[in-house]
Design a protein around this motif. Structure first.
Motif, PDB file in Angstrom:
ATOM      1  N   TYR A 511     -43.960  -0.830 -12.233  1.00 46.38           N
ATOM      2  CA  TYR A 511     -43.501   0.390 -11.596  1.00 46.38           C
ATOM      3  C   TYR A 511     -42.554   0.052 -10.451  1.00 46.38           C
ATOM      4  N   LEU A 512     -41.915   1.096  -9.942  1.00 48.42           N
ATOM      5  CA  LEU A 512     -41.175   1.020  -8.687  1.00 48.42           C
ATOM      6  C   LEU A 512     -41.860   1.923  -7.681  1.00 48.42           C
ATOM      7  N   VAL A 513     -42.053   1.429  -6.481  1.00 50.48           N
ATOM      8  CA  VAL A 513     -42.614   2.228  -5.399  1.00 50.48           C
ATOM      9  C   VAL A 513     -41.505   2.551  -4.413  1.00 50.48           C
ATOM     10  N   GLU A 514     -41.225   3.834  -4.241  1.00 55.04           N
ATOM     11  CA  GLU A 514     -40.215   4.255  -3.259  1.00 55.04           C
ATOM     12  C   GLU A 514     -40.938   4.753  -2.010  1.00 55.04           C
ATOM     13  N   VAL A 515     -40.817   3.989  -0.937  1.00 50.20           N
ATOM     14  CA  VAL A 515     -41.492   4.319   0.321  1.00 50.20           C
ATOM     15  C   VAL A 515     -40.514   5.069   1.217  1.00 50.20           C
ATOM     16  N   ASN A 516     -40.941   6.241   1.690  1.00 48.82           N
ATOM     17  CA  ASN A 516     -40.130   7.044   2.606  1.00 48.82           C
ATOM     18  C   ASN A 516     -40.949   7.342   3.850  1.00 48.82           C
ATOM     19  N   LEU A 517     -40.553   6.754   4.966  1.00 44.93           N
ATOM     20  CA  LEU A 517     -41.300   6.884   6.210  1.00 44.93           C
ATOM     21  C   LEU A 517     -40.457   7.566   7.280  1.00 44.93           C
ATOM     22  N   THR A 518     -41.138   8.335   8.125  1.00 44.41           N
ATOM     23  CA  THR A 518     -40.523   8.950   9.303  1.00 44.41           C
ATOM     24  C   THR A 518     -41.237   8.402  10.528  1.00 44.41           C
ATOM     25  N   PHE A 519     -40.479   8.040  11.567  1.00 49.26           N
ATOM     26  CA  PHE A 519     -41.103   7.412  12.734  1.00 49.26           C
ATOM     27  C   PHE A 519     -40.335   7.750  14.007  1.00 49.26           C
ATOM     28  N   GLY A 520     -41.037   7.589  15.129  1.00 50.03           N
ATOM     29  CA  GLY A 520     -40.401   7.705  16.438  1.00 50.03           C
ATOM     30  C   GLY A 520     -40.202   9.131  16.921  1.00 50.03           C
ATOM     31  N   LYS A 521     -39.691   9.227  18.136  1.00 52.16           N
ATOM     32  CA  LYS A 521     -39.511  10.521  18.788  1.00 52.16           C
ATOM     33  C   LYS A 521     -38.425  11.358  18.128  1.00 52.16           C
ATOM     34  N   ASN A 522     -37.445  10.691  17.522  1.00 48.29           N
ATOM     35  CA  ASN A 522     -36.327  11.406  16.901  1.00 48.29           C
ATOM     36  C   ASN A 522     -36.489  11.555  15.394  1.00 48.29           C
ATOM     37  N   ASP A 523     -37.697  11.294  14.882  1.00 50.70           N
ATOM     38  CA  ASP A 523     -37.970  11.390  13.448  1.00 50.70           C
ATOM     39  C   ASP A 523     -36.961  10.574  12.633  1.00 50.70           C
ATOM     40  N   SER A 524     -36.751   9.331  13.068  1.00 49.57           N
ATOM     41  CA  SER A 524     -35.898   8.430  12.308  1.00 49.57           C
ATOM     42  C   SER A 524     -36.538   8.147  10.951  1.00 49.57           C
ATOM     43  N   LYS A 525     -35.723   7.751   9.975  1.00 45.10           N
ATOM     44  CA  LYS A 525     -36.224   7.562   8.619  1.00 45.10           C
ATOM     45  C   LYS A 525     -35.890   6.160   8.107  1.00 45.10           C
ATOM     46  N   VAL A 526     -36.801   5.640   7.283  1.00 46.46           N
ATOM     47  CA  VAL A 526     -36.560   4.380   6.597  1.00 46.46           C
ATOM     48  C   VAL A 526     -37.062   4.550   5.169  1.00 46.46           C
ATOM     49  N   SER A 527     -36.297   4.013   4.204  1.00 50.42           N
ATOM     50  CA  SER A 527     -36.644   4.154   2.799  1.00 50.42           C
ATOM     51  C   SER A 527     -36.416   2.822   2.095  1.00 50.42           C
ATOM     52  N   LYS A 528     -37.310   2.503   1.136  1.00 48.62           N
ATOM     53  CA  LYS A 528     -37.168   1.254   0.405  1.00 48.62           C
ATOM     54  C   LYS A 528     -37.872   1.357  -0.938  1.00 48.62           C
ATOM     55  N   LYS A 529     -37.246   0.798  -1.983  1.00 53.67           N
ATOM     56  CA  LYS A 529     -37.845   0.708  -3.306  1.00 53.67           C
ATOM     57  C   LYS A 529     -38.325  -0.724  -3.544  1.00 53.67           C
ATOM     58  N   ILE A 530     -39.600  -0.846  -3.960  1.00 55.09           N
ATOM     59  CA  ILE A 530     -40.208  -2.162  -4.146  1.00 55.09           C
ATOM     60  C   ILE A 530     -40.906  -2.200  -5.502  1.00 55.09           C
ATOM     61  N   PRO A 531     -40.695  -3.248  -6.298  1.00 53.98           N
ATOM     62  CA  PRO A 531     -41.405  -3.371  -7.583  1.00 53.98           C
ATOM     63  C   PRO A 531     -42.917  -3.499  -7.363  1.00 53.98           C
ATOM     64  N   LEU A 532     -43.706  -2.920  -8.278  1.00 51.68           N
ATOM     65  CA  LEU A 532     -45.159  -3.004  -8.209  1.00 51.68           C
ATOM     66  C   LEU A 532     -45.689  -3.261  -9.616  1.00 51.68           C
ATOM     67  N   LYS A 533     -46.522  -4.279  -9.752  1.00 51.19           N
ATOM     68  CA  LYS A 533     -47.109  -4.597 -11.044  1.00 51.19           C
ATOM     69  C   LYS A 533     -48.598  -4.318 -10.999  1.00 51.19           C
ATOM     70  N   VAL A 534     -49.059  -3.465 -11.927  1.00 48.35           N
ATOM     71  CA  VAL A 534     -50.477  -3.109 -12.015  1.00 48.35           C
ATOM     72  C   VAL A 534     -51.081  -3.844 -13.202  1.00 48.35           C
ATOM     73  N   LYS A 535     -52.102  -4.647 -12.961  1.00 45.35           N
ATOM     74  CA  LYS A 535     -52.731  -5.444 -14.020  1.00 45.35           C
ATOM     75  C   LYS A 535     -53.929  -4.707 -14.613  1.00 45.35           C
TER      76      LYS A 535
END
Length: 535
Positions: A511-535
């Motif tokens: 799978y691909l995991v797309e992480v979308n986070l909001t942080f800080g006083k100004n609601d800054s955003k960070v996003s990243k797609k990371i491969p995930l293998k489920v056994k």
């Protein structure tokens, strides 16, 4: 005909005796809509008001509808239950005050038709009236006439209800609000079949009792404290409007992902009226087999309530600021309190302390007054915290305000507890906010519990919230996961793992995991797609 926006609602009642009434069309074809579902009125003794309700139908065959007024009660899980007929002995009933015009008591609707139903609400001229009164305006579908001998069995009734809540004002007595938290239960989801899909979690249920004469709209909050008294989780308790009818007990429930093994305290707070102290109840619990025989003694539960969970402020280098903390004693015995300032000691992975905070202490910046005092039952004490910032400093500095309490109960031995309030002092104009997503893995597949490792690369603490999406290898969305606990706190240069729970299990595969986070006083955003293998 003017179009209206409809909200659909159905209440289906069942009678175990009588005749089975059925027709040639299924319930799924009953396309009835009702608006509004709730009438909220403020009225004075002797006053009359009109209540207007719209009902619409978009099914195939014509339907005949009977409209009547009855009472309703609130179940333990908070839902409204319509009664078959009014209860004249219920002192909060308004059913006898509501009159439906004769032409609206029974009518037929064809496909695409709608009808306006007008009711008159008459409050008696009695100045002793106060508090709340309640009634339900019920629309019941009448069955088609069936030729031949009826079939003996169940009676099905298809009903829709619009609820009427009345607040009586202007009488000689003011409405009485009297709410308390009477119980707090904590059980594992593993023991409750309806919650089995939530792995490694507990169900927290606070029982809210309203002994007043008016309904309240309560807002619940659940705090989880560790052994040191520090709040490690904070989530809403219950959902919806949070209404509790008079002389009723309703449950406010939330499911919380288990923290790491240890001893904890659950603290439920309920705000129900402006200007009133929140209702509070606490209970100790343990997580992990190694703590199964180490229940939290009642005496270890804190006897003190503070008006803040942390002190967060920005001050220029060389500046001074004074902040106030209010401590309340909600116990029936005096509480002795000693307040001190110590180094803050959060943990990054549950085992090792965040070493960078050792060089970011500001214990010598804080002075508290008074340092020792005794609070009488149901009284409060204001503590002043003076903060003096040196020159030539940057970033953020940390300390713990430590409240050591001793409950002096004549019937029992004195009990002690410690509550820690983190102080986070930022230097104006020098703070930077930055967050990096590192890796992911999975610790449970049913439902999926996905761990995401993140690092605070700035020089100030961050509150992080967000969600993740599960994608197949072609980028198609398969579902979403919410951050367990709603949000987390992460300190500068700290690396930590956060947990996301999905509603559905994940089958083995890539799978691909797309992480979308909001942080800080100004609601800054960070996003990243990371491969995930489920056994």
């Amino acid at each position: 005909m003017k179009k209206r926006k409809w909200v659909s609602f159905a209440y289906i009642g069942f009678s175990l005796a009588g005749i089975l009434l059925f027709s040639s069309f299924a319930f799924s074809q009953l396309k009835l809509s009702l608006s509004p579902l709730l009438h909220q009125l403020e009225m004075h003794p002797g006053q009359r008001k009109s209540v207007v309700t719209w009902i619409g139908y978009t099914g195939e065959k014509p339907v005949t509808i009977r409209c009547f007024v009855t009472d309703f009660v609130q179940t333990r899980n908070g839902n409204y239950k319509v009664l078959d007929e009014p209860q004249p002995d219920w002192k909060f009933s308004a059913a006898s005050w509501v009159r439906i015009k004769e032409e609206n008591q029974q009518f037929t609707l064809k496909s695409g038709e709608e009808k306006t139903v007008i009711c008159e609400v008459d409050v008696p001229r009695d100045l002793s009236l106060s508090g709340g009164r309640y009634a339900a305006l019920v629309f019941e579908l009448l069955p088609e006439k069936i030729e031949g001998k009826p079939f003996i069995g169940l009676t099905y009734r298809y009903r829709m209800a619009s609820f009427i809540e009345i607040i009586i004002k202007g009488g000689i007595r003011r409405p009485k609000e009297k709410v308390s938290l009477t119980d707090l239960t904590i059980v594992s989801t593993a023991t409750q079949p309806r919650y089995k899909k939530y792995k490694d979690a507990h169900i927290f249920t606070a029982s809210v009792t309203n002994k007043g004469d008016i309904h309240v709209e309560a807002k619940g909050k659940l705090l989880i404290r560790n052994e040191q008294g520090r709040i490690i989780k904070q989530i809403p308790l219950g959902g919806g409007r949070g209404v509790v009818l008079p002389e009723t007990t309703a449950n406010f429930t939330s499911v919380v992902k288990d923290p790491r093994p240890g001893k904890y305290i659950a603290e439920a707070l309920l705000e129900y009226a402006e200007g009133r102290r929140p209702a509070i109840i606490r209970k100790g619990f343990v997580i992990g087999k190694e703590y199964a025989d180490k229940d939290m003694p009642e005496g270890e539960i804190p006897a003190l309530t503070l008006n803040t969970e942390s002190l967060v402020t920005e001050i220029p280098a060389g500046g001074f600021r004074s902040m106030l903390v209010v401590a309340e004693n909600n116990e029936n015995a005096p509480v002795a309190v000693q307040v001190g300032v110590e180094k803050i000691s959060p943990k990054s992975n549950g085992k090792e302390k965040v070493s960078i905070l050792d060089g970011l202490s500001c214990t010598d910046w804080l002075k508290v007054s008074p340092e020792r005092f005794i609070i009488a039952p149901n009284r409060s004490q204001v503590i002043r915290v003076g903060i003096k910032v040196p020159r030539n400093v940057k970033g953020e500095r940390y300390a713990d305000l430590v409240f050591q309490t001793t409950k002096k109960d004549q019937s029992k031995s004195s009990s002690q507890f410690e509550i820690r309030v983190p102080a986070m002092i930022g230097i104006t104009g020098t703070l930077t906010e930055s967050l990096e997503v590192l890796t992911t893995d999975i610790s449970s597949k049913e439902p999926a519990d996905i761990k995401v490792e993140i690092k605070n690369t700035g020089n100030t603490h961050l509150e992080v919230k967000g969600k993740l999406s599960i994608l197949d290898t072609e980028g198609k969305s398969l579902g979403e996961g919410e951050l367990a606990g709603g949000k987390i706190l992460i300190f500068p240069q700290q690396t930590t793992r956060i947990s996301f729970l999905t509603k559905e299990p994940l089958s083995p595969g890539e799978y691909l995991v797309e992480v979308n986070l909001t942080f800080g006083k100004n609601d800054s955003k960070v996003s990243k797609k990371i491969p995930l293998k489920v056994k």
